[in-house]
Design a protein around this motif. Structure first.
Motif, PDB file in Angstrom:
ATOM      1  N   LEU A   1       0.511  30.669  34.554  1.00 44.56           N
ATOM      2  CA  LEU A   1      -0.358  31.357  33.285  1.00 44.56           C
ATOM      3  C   LEU A   1      -1.771  30.838  33.212  1.00 44.56           C
ATOM      4  N   LEU A   2      -1.882  29.687  33.580  1.00 47.73           N
ATOM      5  CA  LEU A   2      -3.392  28.945  33.260  1.00 47.73           C
ATOM      6  C   LEU A   2      -4.239  29.463  34.446  1.00 47.73           C
TER       7      LEU A   2
ATOM      8  N   TYR B   1      -7.719  30.794  25.379  1.00 49.36           N
ATOM      9  CA  TYR B   1      -6.111  30.973  26.220  1.00 49.36           C
ATOM     10  C   TYR B   1      -5.891  29.744  27.197  1.00 49.36           C
ATOM     11  N   SER B   2      -7.059  29.648  28.053  1.00 47.11           N
ATOM     12  CA  SER B   2      -6.779  28.438  28.982  1.00 47.11           C
ATOM     13  C   SER B   2      -6.764  27.291  28.599  1.00 47.11           C
ATOM     14  N   ASN B   3      -7.682  26.760  27.381  1.00 52.49           N
ATOM     15  CA  ASN B   3      -7.555  25.742  26.639  1.00 52.49           C
ATOM     16  C   ASN B   3      -6.111  25.385  25.845  1.00 52.49           C
TER      17      ASN B   3
ATOM     18  N   SER C   1       3.970  27.473  17.768  1.00 54.11           N
ATOM     19  CA  SER C   1       3.053  28.390  17.111  1.00 54.11           C
ATOM     20  C   SER C   1       1.943  28.700  18.058  1.00 54.11           C
ATOM     21  N   SER C   2       2.239  28.769  19.520  1.00 53.70           N
ATOM     22  CA  SER C   2       1.281  28.967  20.603  1.00 53.70           C
ATOM     23  C   SER C   2       0.671  30.327  20.279  1.00 53.70           C
ATOM     24  N   ARG C   3      -0.725  30.358  21.010  1.00 59.38           N
ATOM     25  CA  ARG C   3      -1.352  31.424  20.824  1.00 59.38           C
ATOM     26  C   ARG C   3      -1.948  31.851  22.247  1.00 59.38           C
TER      27      ARG C   3
END
Length: 198
Positions: free
Chosen positions: A150-151, A164-166, A193-195
């Protein structure tokens, strides 16, 4: 049809189950003259309405029907079939049937990878499904691999310094500490609670 599906969804949400079922039956009865692909899309949408209403087992039947119709139509490399597998995976995940969920998440990703480049943003949600699954199963090595995939997608599409990457990078750091034994429950707590998915 979309309007009727929305009305059926609302009927289920306000506990007018019978009315919701009647609308779905009306939609399905009016399928004459539709191609297999159109019927497959419709079955997938009906499955979504039922899943949203908490009727997971029924939704699975419609998703399976949709999958079969796409395959009968010879449409095995279309984004819509990936969506069906994605929906099946999520429904099985809702039921904690992890092996079935994994199978369909893998199929969804395989279809999408055949359509899009390896670092296409379209693949992000499919990798995120693996993140969710592996968190539930506490398969930390697989979770690390999915977060890393994903990264790579986010870095390739947004550059290295974006929200997003961070966020994914932060989760990977927490996971690495977890794997090295410095923390216990922090991974699951920190990522609830990831965004990092659009």
């Amino acid at each position: 049809v979309k309007v009727l599906l929305n009305i059926a969804d609302l009927r289920f949400q306000i506990n007018q189950t019978h009315e919701g079922q009647n609308i779905i039956q009306k939609i399905l009865n009016d399928m004459e003259g539709r191609t297999r692909s159109e019927a497959a899309l419709l079955h997938n949408e009906v499955g979504n309405v039922l899943r949203h209403a908490g009727r997971i087992n029924e939704s699975i039947q419609y998703y399976q029907s949709s999958q079969k119709l796409y395959e009968q139509a010879g449409e095995t490399l279309v984004p819509e079939l990936a969506s069906v597998h994605d929906n099946l995976g999520n429904a099985y995940l809702d039921l904690s049937l992890y092996n079935e969920a994994l199978l369909h998440f893998e199929r969804a990703l395989a279809v999408q990878q055949d359509i899009y480049a390896a670092k296409s943003l379209n693949l992000a949600k499919y990798h995120y499904n693996f993140v969710r699954l592996f968190k539930k199963q506490k398969r930390l090595g697989d979770l690390r691999d999915s977060l890393a995939a994903l990264l790579r997608i986010y870095d390739a599409n947004y550059g290295r310094n974006n929200e997003y990457s961070n966020s994914v990078r932060h989760e990977l750091e927490i996971l690495e500490r977890n794997l090295s034994g410095r923390t216990s429950q922090s991974l699951l707590n920190a990522t609830r609670s990831s965004r990092f998915i659009r």
